[in-house]
Design a protein around this motif. Structure first.
Motif, short mmCIF file in Angstrom:
data_model
loop_
_atom_site.label_atom_id
_atom_site.label_comp_id
_atom_site.label_asym_id
_atom_site.label_seq_id
_atom_site.Cartn_x
_atom_site.Cartn_y
_atom_site.Cartn_z
N ARG A 1 79.59 98.11 113.10
CA ARG A 1 78.50 98.51 113.99
C ARG A 1 79.06 99.08 115.30
O ARG A 1 78.58 100.10 115.81
CB ARG A 1 77.58 97.32 114.28
CG ARG A 1 76.30 97.67 115.03
CD ARG A 1 75.36 96.48 115.16
NE ARG A 1 74.92 96.00 113.85
CZ ARG A 1 75.22 94.80 113.35
NH1 ARG A 1 75.99 93.95 114.03
NH2 ARG A 1 74.76 94.44 112.18
N ARG B 1 80.86 93.37 109.68
CA ARG B 1 79.64 94.13 110.00
C ARG B 1 79.56 94.43 111.49
O ARG B 1 79.15 95.52 111.89
CB ARG B 1 78.41 93.36 109.54
CG ARG B 1 78.30 93.22 108.03
CD ARG B 1 77.00 92.55 107.62
NE ARG B 1 77.06 92.17 106.21
CZ ARG B 1 76.97 90.92 105.77
NH1 ARG B 1 76.84 89.91 106.63
NH2 ARG B 1 77.03 90.67 104.47
N GLU B 2 79.94 93.45 112.32
CA GLU B 2 79.91 93.67 113.77
C GLU B 2 80.89 94.76 114.18
O GLU B 2 80.59 95.61 115.02
CB GLU B 2 80.23 92.37 114.51
CG GLU B 2 79.13 91.33 114.46
CD GLU B 2 77.85 91.82 115.10
OE1 GLU B 2 77.93 92.46 116.17
OE2 GLU B 2 76.77 91.56 114.54
N GLU C 1 82.44 96.11 101.06
CA GLU C 1 82.50 95.13 102.14
C GLU C 1 83.46 93.98 101.84
O GLU C 1 84.29 93.60 102.67
CB GLU C 1 81.10 94.59 102.41
CG GLU C 1 81.01 93.71 103.63
CD GLU C 1 79.60 93.26 103.91
OE1 GLU C 1 79.18 92.24 103.31
OE2 GLU C 1 78.91 93.93 104.70
N SER D 1 85.69 87.58 108.22
CA SER D 1 84.46 87.29 107.49
C SER D 1 83.62 88.55 107.36
O SER D 1 83.83 89.53 108.09
CB SER D 1 83.65 86.22 108.21
OG SER D 1 83.14 86.74 109.44
N ARG D 2 82.67 88.55 106.45
CA ARG D 2 81.80 89.71 106.30
C ARG D 2 80.96 89.93 107.55
O ARG D 2 80.66 91.07 107.92
CB ARG D 2 80.89 89.54 105.08
CG ARG D 2 81.63 89.54 103.76
CD ARG D 2 80.67 89.70 102.60
NE ARG D 2 81.34 89.57 101.32
CZ ARG D 2 80.78 89.79 100.15
NH1 ARG D 2 79.49 90.13 100.10
NH2 ARG D 2 81.45 89.65 99.03
N GLY D 3 80.58 88.84 108.21
CA GLY D 3 79.80 88.96 109.44
C GLY D 3 80.59 89.69 110.53
O GLY D 3 80.07 90.58 111.20
N SER D 4 81.87 89.30 110.68
CA SER D 4 82.72 89.97 111.67
C SER D 4 82.94 91.42 111.30
O SER D 4 82.97 92.31 112.17
CB SER D 4 84.07 89.25 111.77
OG SER D 4 83.91 87.94 112.26
N ALA E 1 86.83 93.26 103.98
CA ALA E 1 86.90 92.00 104.73
C ALA E 1 88.15 91.23 104.34
O ALA E 1 88.85 90.67 105.20
CB ALA E 1 85.65 91.17 104.48
N ARG F 1 87.32 88.36 116.54
CA ARG F 1 87.31 88.83 115.16
C ARG F 1 86.77 90.26 115.08
O ARG F 1 87.26 91.08 114.30
CB ARG F 1 86.47 87.89 114.29
CG ARG F 1 87.14 86.56 114.00
CD ARG F 1 88.47 86.79 113.31
NE ARG F 1 88.92 85.62 112.58
CZ ARG F 1 90.09 85.54 111.96
NH1 ARG F 1 90.91 86.57 112.00
NH2 ARG F 1 90.44 84.46 111.30
N THR F 2 85.75 90.54 115.88
CA THR F 2 85.19 91.89 115.89
C THR F 2 86.23 92.90 116.36
O THR F 2 86.37 93.99 115.79
CB THR F 2 83.95 91.95 116.82
OG1 THR F 2 82.96 91.04 116.34
CG2 THR F 2 83.36 93.35 116.84
#
Length: 232
Positions: free
Chosen positions: A48, A44-45, A29, A39-42, A33, A3-4
């Motif tokens: 980054r 963010r990664e 965000e 996902s929002r987590g992916s 997304a 996903r990243t």
């Protein structure tokens, strides 16, 4: 593809197709997304990862922006690759540096202004102070060495070449080189070779500048420890 990786690839495509341009702020965000279907987590990664690579820059409280995407910024992570190599890898990297800087010297010989030549001259004149002491100030010598080579790269007229040279010959790499160079009088010899390079540049002679730079860096290469001798 993780996903990243999908996030990285998605933002890369948005930049390539012009949806995002240098200096643009990324969508909020949630919207980004949803657009990338992650996902929002992916997200963010992925952001980054692209920030580490110099593609994105997050401003606290203001959002995330596409950087200028200039060569110096995007190639700067390459310096980390060199930092993580052991001393046995120095000769291989240094030989690449020699190819890059030899060409930069040839290009600079026809492009350096009188002011640039004066700047390089002023840098070399600082060496006398360093060498005249009872003990050579190695840190100061490294700074002067970096400054001289940097002036030449900056006037090669090729920003990509300049950025690559900066990555292959930054301060950390130079410090490691000098740490393993133990030849007596190496600083004075290096200064003499720098003087020869400067004279070729001042004569606007690209072939002589290439030859002098290549000879200088080959000399450094000769003194680097061979991998099989590192454990001696």
């Amino acid at each position: 593809m993780s996903r990243t990786d999908e996030v990285v690839d998605g933002i890369r495509r948005m930049i390539l197709d012009g949806t995002l341009r240098p200096g643009d702020r990324l969508p909020v965000e949630k919207d980004l997304a949803d657009a990338l279907q992650v996902s929002r987590g992916s997200l963010r990664e992925g952001v980054r990862a692209l920030s580490i690579l110099g593609v994105l820059h997050t401003r606290q409280g203001d959002g995330t922006y596409v950087t200028s995407l200039d060569a110096a910024r995007l190639l700067s992570p390459m310096a980390l690759v060199l930092d993580l190599q052991d001393d046995g890898a120095l000769p291989a990297f240094h030989s690449v540096r020699r190819v890059l800087e030899t060409e930069a010297a040839g290009l600079a010989a026809t492009r350096m202004t009188d002011d640039a030549l004066a700047e390089a001259r002023a840098v070399l004149d600082q060496v006398s102070e360093v060498l005249d002491g009872t003990e050579v100030d190695h840190d100061r010598f490294i700074e002067v060495d970096i400054a001289f080579h940097r002036v030449i790269a900056a006037h090669s007229g090729n920003p990509v070449l300049e950025a690559l040279i900066e990555s292959f010959a930054g301060r950390t790499v130079r410090a490691r080189l000098w740490r393993v160079l133990h030849a007596e009088g190496i600083e004075a010899r290096t200064h003499g070779e720098h003087e020869a390079i400067w004279r070729a540049l001042a004569a606007r002679d690209p072939e002589a500048a290439r030859i002098r730079m290549a000879a200088h860096l080959l000399g450094v290469e000769d003194w680097l420890p061979k991998p099989e001798n590192l454990d001696d």
